[in-house]
Write a protein that holds these residues in place. Structure first.
Motif, PDB file in Angstrom:
ATOM      1  N   ALA A 186       0.812  -1.028  -0.038  1.00  0.00           N
ATOM      2  CA  ALA A 186      -0.030   0.139   0.071  1.00  0.00           C
ATOM      3  C   ALA A 186       0.883   1.093  -0.076  1.00  0.00           C
ATOM      4  O   ALA A 186       0.693   2.065  -0.733  1.00  0.00           O
ATOM      5  N   HIS A 187       2.160   1.242   0.609  1.00  0.00           N
ATOM      6  CA  HIS A 187       2.751   2.403   0.927  1.00  0.00           C
ATOM      7  C   HIS A 187       3.600   2.628  -0.570  1.00  0.00           C
ATOM      8  O   HIS A 187       3.659   3.645  -0.925  1.00  0.00           O
ATOM      9  N   ARG A 192       0.230   5.223  -0.732  1.00  0.00           N
ATOM     10  CA  ARG A 192      -0.740   5.399   0.425  1.00  0.00           C
ATOM     11  C   ARG A 192       0.105   5.215   1.696  1.00  0.00           C
ATOM     12  O   ARG A 192      -0.011   4.462   2.522  1.00  0.00           O
ATOM     13  N   PRO A 233      -3.746   5.939  -5.091  1.00  0.00           N
ATOM     14  CA  PRO A 233      -3.018   6.950  -4.093  1.00  0.00           C
ATOM     15  C   PRO A 233      -4.001   7.719  -3.026  1.00  0.00           C
ATOM     16  O   PRO A 233      -5.051   8.100  -3.785  1.00  0.00           O
ATOM     17  N   ALA A 234      -3.920   7.610  -2.055  1.00  0.00           N
ATOM     18  CA  ALA A 234      -4.684   8.257  -1.187  1.00  0.00           C
ATOM     19  C   ALA A 234      -4.160   8.631   0.255  1.00  0.00           C
ATOM     20  O   ALA A 234      -3.091   8.007   0.681  1.00  0.00           O
TER      21      ALA A 234
END
Length: 173
Positions: free
Chosen positions: A145-146, A150, A168-169
């Protein structure tokens, strides 16, 4: 891959529940071994380690499980903190199981004190495996996720983070 937003918190609950049960068993066994050893004024180091690891686990797991439910954005609910605590716990369980295994070796025993020690060894290794596999899975998902942009994954909880979103968030900032 499925709905990780549902599956990961469920897997976490199951792993924490099983580890909690095995820890209660280890706690009882290690208390008995320490008590029996104390009557002879000799308490083995591995029994003290098993008792300490059980106590630390019985304190840490409920904190990791309940804090994210009761309070959002608490430090104890961060995935980074959860990973650090889980890694410490599985290292302690590995050390406990290994110290007992090195004492007994591959000798077979039957009944009594020896069977209690073997049960303590077995449940220590089971706790190690469960915590290690869950923490590796959580680490891999978090790093993925990173890498997808994110970076807020480290400051969010397992149950609140959107594991299915690959865009991306910023979450938990």
């Amino acid at each position: 891959m499925g709905n990780l937003n549902h599956q990961l918190p469920l897997a976490r609950t199951i792993v924490f529940g099983i580890v909690g049960l095995f820890t209660l068993i280890n706690f009882g066994l290690s208390i008995h071994i320490v008590h029996v050893g104390d009557r002879g004024r000799f308490v083995p180091d591995w029994a003290g380690l098993a008792l300490a690891t059980s106590i630390i686990t019985l304190i840490a797991l409920p904190v990791l499980f309940i804090i994210p439910i009761k309070r959002r954005n608490a430090i104890a609910s961060f995935i980074a903190v959860e990973l650090a605590v889980l890694w410490l716990l599985w290292i302690l369980w590995l050390a406990t199981g290994a110290s007992i295994a090195s004492l007994l070796g591959l000798n077979y025993c039957n009944g009594g004190f020896c069977s209690e020690v073997r049960a303590l060894e077995a449940f220590s290794f089971l706790n190690w495996l469960l915590l290690m596999f869950y923490s590796f899975a959580l680490l891999i998902l978090s790093v993925t996720a990173h890498q997808r942009g994110r970076s807020g994954v480290w400051k969010s909880s397992v149950s609140e983070f959107d594991w299915n979103n690959s865009k991306p968030a910023v979450v938990g900032v």
